[in-house]
Motif scaffolding. Structure first.
Motif, PDB file in Angstrom:
ATOM      1  N   LEU A 132     -31.846 -41.053 -25.588  1.00 27.65           N
ATOM      2  CA  LEU A 132     -31.536 -40.879 -27.009  1.00 27.65           C
ATOM      3  C   LEU A 132     -30.885 -39.522 -27.241  1.00 27.65           C
ATOM      4  O   LEU A 132     -31.342 -38.501 -26.711  1.00 27.65           O
ATOM      5  N   LEU A 133     -29.818 -39.520 -28.027  1.00 33.50           N
ATOM      6  CA  LEU A 133     -29.062 -38.294 -28.311  1.00 33.50           C
ATOM      7  C   LEU A 133     -29.091 -38.012 -29.807  1.00 33.50           C
ATOM      8  O   LEU A 133     -28.919 -38.919 -30.615  1.00 33.50           O
ATOM      9  N   GLU A 134     -29.289 -36.747 -30.167  1.00 33.02           N
ATOM     10  CA  GLU A 134     -29.095 -36.357 -31.566  1.00 33.02           C
ATOM     11  C   GLU A 134     -28.794 -34.873 -31.641  1.00 33.02           C
ATOM     12  O   GLU A 134     -28.933 -34.156 -30.649  1.00 33.02           O
ATOM     13  N   HIS A 135     -28.372 -34.434 -32.842  1.00 33.47           N
ATOM     14  CA  HIS A 135     -28.067 -33.002 -32.957  1.00 33.47           C
ATOM     15  C   HIS A 135     -29.354 -32.192 -32.875  1.00 33.47           C
ATOM     16  O   HIS A 135     -29.411 -31.176 -32.195  1.00 33.47           O
ATOM     17  N   GLY A 136     -30.387 -32.625 -33.613  1.00 34.47           N
ATOM     18  CA  GLY A 136     -31.683 -31.947 -33.547  1.00 34.47           C
ATOM     19  C   GLY A 136     -32.198 -31.477 -34.890  1.00 34.47           C
ATOM     20  O   GLY A 136     -33.402 -31.306 -35.078  1.00 34.47           O
ATOM     21  N   ASP A 137     -31.304 -31.283 -35.854  1.00 34.93           N
ATOM     22  CA  ASP A 137     -31.745 -30.758 -37.155  1.00 34.93           C
ATOM     23  C   ASP A 137     -32.669 -31.731 -37.888  1.00 34.93           C
ATOM     24  O   ASP A 137     -33.582 -31.299 -38.597  1.00 34.93           O
ATOM     25  N   ALA A 206     -40.220 -44.646 -31.609  1.00 31.94           N
ATOM     26  CA  ALA A 206     -39.442 -45.578 -32.444  1.00 31.94           C
ATOM     27  C   ALA A 206     -38.290 -46.206 -31.672  1.00 31.94           C
ATOM     28  O   ALA A 206     -37.947 -47.357 -31.898  1.00 31.94           O
ATOM     29  N   TYR A 207     -37.705 -45.438 -30.784  1.00 33.22           N
ATOM     30  CA  TYR A 207     -36.561 -45.965 -30.016  1.00 33.22           C
ATOM     31  C   TYR A 207     -36.978 -46.447 -28.632  1.00 33.22           C
ATOM     32  O   TYR A 207     -36.137 -46.858 -27.832  1.00 33.22           O
ATOM     33  N   ASP A 208     -38.261 -46.356 -28.361  1.00 38.57           N
ATOM     34  CA  ASP A 208     -38.802 -46.832 -27.086  1.00 38.57           C
ATOM     35  C   ASP A 208     -38.086 -46.178 -25.912  1.00 38.57           C
ATOM     36  O   ASP A 208     -37.667 -46.852 -24.967  1.00 38.57           O
ATOM     37  N   VAL A 209     -37.915 -44.851 -26.001  1.00 38.32           N
ATOM     38  CA  VAL A 209     -37.254 -44.099 -24.927  1.00 38.32           C
ATOM     39  C   VAL A 209     -38.194 -43.005 -24.439  1.00 38.32           C
ATOM     40  O   VAL A 209     -39.143 -42.617 -25.137  1.00 38.32           O
ATOM     41  N   ARG A 210     -37.931 -42.514 -23.269  1.00 37.30           N
ATOM     42  CA  ARG A 210     -38.734 -41.418 -22.725  1.00 37.30           C
ATOM     43  C   ARG A 210     -37.852 -40.213 -22.386  1.00 37.30           C
ATOM     44  O   ARG A 210     -38.253 -39.326 -21.648  1.00 37.30           O
ATOM     45  N   VAL A 227     -46.042 -39.408 -24.291  1.00 38.31           N
ATOM     46  CA  VAL A 227     -45.882 -40.339 -25.411  1.00 38.31           C
ATOM     47  C   VAL A 227     -46.629 -41.615 -25.055  1.00 38.31           C
ATOM     48  O   VAL A 227     -46.241 -42.314 -24.106  1.00 38.31           O
ATOM     49  N   ASP A 228     -47.693 -41.884 -25.781  1.00 41.19           N
ATOM     50  CA  ASP A 228     -48.507 -43.072 -25.536  1.00 41.19           C
ATOM     51  C   ASP A 228     -48.894 -43.191 -24.059  1.00 41.19           C
ATOM     52  O   ASP A 228     -48.738 -44.254 -23.442  1.00 41.19           O
ATOM     53  N   GLY A 229     -49.310 -42.071 -23.487  1.00 45.29           N
ATOM     54  CA  GLY A 229     -49.795 -42.075 -22.108  1.00 45.29           C
ATOM     55  C   GLY A 229     -48.707 -42.032 -21.054  1.00 45.29           C
ATOM     56  O   GLY A 229     -48.999 -42.056 -19.854  1.00 45.29           O
ATOM     57  N   ALA A 232     -42.663 -37.980 -20.896  1.00 46.61           N
ATOM     58  CA  ALA A 232     -41.341 -38.019 -21.527  1.00 46.61           C
ATOM     59  C   ALA A 232     -40.698 -36.641 -21.391  1.00 46.61           C
ATOM     60  O   ALA A 232     -41.376 -35.649 -21.123  1.00 46.61           O
ATOM     61  N   THR A 233     -39.392 -36.607 -21.559  1.00 39.41           N
ATOM     62  CA  THR A 233     -38.646 -35.355 -21.401  1.00 39.41           C
ATOM     63  C   THR A 233     -37.774 -35.122 -22.623  1.00 39.41           C
ATOM     64  O   THR A 233     -37.090 -36.034 -23.095  1.00 39.41           O
TER      65      THR A 233
END
Ligand code: LP5
Ligand code: MN
Length: 265
Positions: A132-137, A206-210, A227-229, A232-233
């Motif tokens: 998952l990619l985002e700007h971060g704000d 929400a996006y089911d990513v780690r 995340v839920d056991g 994640a990074t």
């Protein structure tokens, strides 16, 4: 399953799928390019004409520019779009995401840069792993004053009205916003201006990513969390003020590095 995860899975089926074993993939953010720092623009263009060419894809995750007040306001001689277009034509796909300073970058600029504007958050796949990619704000949810400002300026009706103003008026408003933002930031703690840990977990869930890659905070780091056991990074890209911060993904290895911008920087 969370609705966002379902939509994301449907979305990723026809979205960006990359393999880091053939060629590397690059991620950058927060270059804050500005005519007032022509040496930084020159260094970035050198980077595009040199090291970046090994990548199959280059992702710029927001704040490529210090401030963007509309595609029509940029001088015709702006060298950044043609430099991106050259890279793209030489075989590196260029993806642009909005940041909190250049959220008004539009299709006209993207076309000139032969780049694809991607929405945030953007789910891609690297070596068959969802990333998952985002700007971060948007993750800085404790910064209530900023989130109110963000909601206002991301509203399509506000943007249409702003873009209809004469360029001089837009420049004045942007300057005003930068001054007010600087004053506001002086009164905020660094914790308030960082991402909220629960917002990060919720986004990953929400996006089911780690794996999440973002910029904005200018605090380059690789964070591990649960995340839920499951491990994640969260990889945070740094800015391009003193050195260049680059995430290079190659042969499945994620390496966050800083490189010297050379004598012109
Ligand atoms: O980017 P950074 O790290 O400096 O700061 C951000 C947050 N600030 C912003 C504001 C931008 O820097 C302003 C420049 C935008 C340029 C593009 C202009 C396009 C048109 C805009 C015209 C209005 O994003 C800062 C965060 C910080 O990151 C950490 O996350 O804290 O947020 C603030 O400081 C916001 C303030 O708390 C509240 C808002 C002040 C601005 C009010 C402007 C009023 C509008 C003026 C025109 C009528
Ligand atoms: Mn930013």
């Amino acid at each position: 399953m969370h609705a966002a995860a379902m939509l994301a899975i449907l979305g990723v089926m026809d979205s960006i799928r990359l393999d880091s074993h053939s060629r590397p993939i690059y991620f950058l953010a927060d270059l804050h390019l500005d005519e007032k720092r022509p040496e930084a623009i020159a260094a970035f263009i050198q980077f595009l004409a040199g090291p970046a060419r090994e990548a199959s894809a280059l992702f710029i995750l927001g704040d490529l520019f210090e401030a963007w007040i509309g595609d029509d306001a940029r001088p015709e001689h702006d060298p950044v779009a043609p430099a991106l277009a050259r890279l793209s034509q030489q075989g590196t796909a260029v993806y642009l995401m909005h940041g909190n300073r250049d959220f008004l970058l539009g299709e006209r600029f993207a076309t000139a840069a032969s780049a694809e504007l991607i929405e945030e958050p953007c789910l891609i796949s690297i070596d068959s792993e969802p990333v998952l990619l985002e700007h971060g704000d948007a993750l800085c949810v404790d910064d209530l004053a900023y989130q109110a400002f963000r909601q206002q300026v991301r509203d399509p009706a506000w943007q249409a009205e702003f873009l209809s103003l004469p360029i001089e008026a837009r420049i004045r408003q942007a300057q005003d916003a930068r001054v007010k933002s600087g004053e506001a930031m002086a009164g905020k703690t660094s914790e308030i201006m960082d991402v909220n840990a629960e917002a990060v977990v919720e986004r990953l869930r929400a996006y089911d990513v780690r794996r999440l890659i973002h910029g904005h905070t200018h605090r380059p780091a690789v964070h591990t969390l649960m995340v839920d056991g499951e491990p994640a990074t969260r990889i945070v890209l740094g800015d391009w003020f003193e050195q260049a911060s680059i995430l290079r993904v190659s042969n499945g290895d994620y390496s966050l590095r800083t490189i010297n911008l050379g004598p012109t920087a």
